[in-house]
Scaffold this motif. Sequence first.
Motif: not given
Length: 232
Positions: A62-68, A77-82, A112-116, A127-132
């Motif tokens: 479960y996480f909060v998601q913030v995107e630019w 950015l997806k900080p939360g409990t895993y 705290v996952p960070l994805e591009a 649709p999208y693809t990327g890394g983290s």
Amino acid sequence: MLTGTIRAQGSGFLNQLRIGFGGGVNMAQIVVLESYNIYEDLSGASYENSYSNMLQNIGNQYFVQVEWFSKFLIVALKPGTYTYRFSKHNEIDFTNETVEQETPYLLRYFSVPLEARYSFDFQRFRPYTGGSVAYGHLLSSLDASNETFIRSKFTAGVVGGTYIDLRYVILDLNVAYNFGLHNITNKDDRYATGSGETFALDDIMLNDLQINLSILFSLQKQKHYSNVECFY
């Protein structure tokens, strides 16, 4: 004039933000780097040690998601409990019998996952693809007295999915696979198993497959769709 320029730049930055929340399920995959046993068999007999199958290791996050976002690039950015679950199966051959033991493990991290992401625009579907990359800090394990896991965990992975624009909210459906970058067990406290029922923990890496669904709200003004515009 300078004040107006700064305000315009600030407003533009806010218009490129999305915030929301999400969750999903994960399946942990254990990679054994080196195996250890709490007992030594002087006869040279080996022990049967194995970890539960990936499809059996169902956890959640479960996480909060913030995107630019810009036109095609998205940074999330997806900080939360895993939380991850798995178990270890042991078989020990004694003189007259074989003793079997199943040891469950539950690890809960604040991560705290960070994805591009690089996205493709198909109007309501993007649709999208990327890394983290991600940093995790261990909050608790199944046995509170078990100190055999180190606190820090680093991972890197790949992610793919799609945004679904529902005008007032945006859904983010994605799948990710994360690779553990190091051993997660504490070598100094390998035999400090707490309850006394578990065997010495191996050197292991924790990989995982995640399926997530997020609900996002854009700070940008809502799009105005034409009455005659149709989406198929």
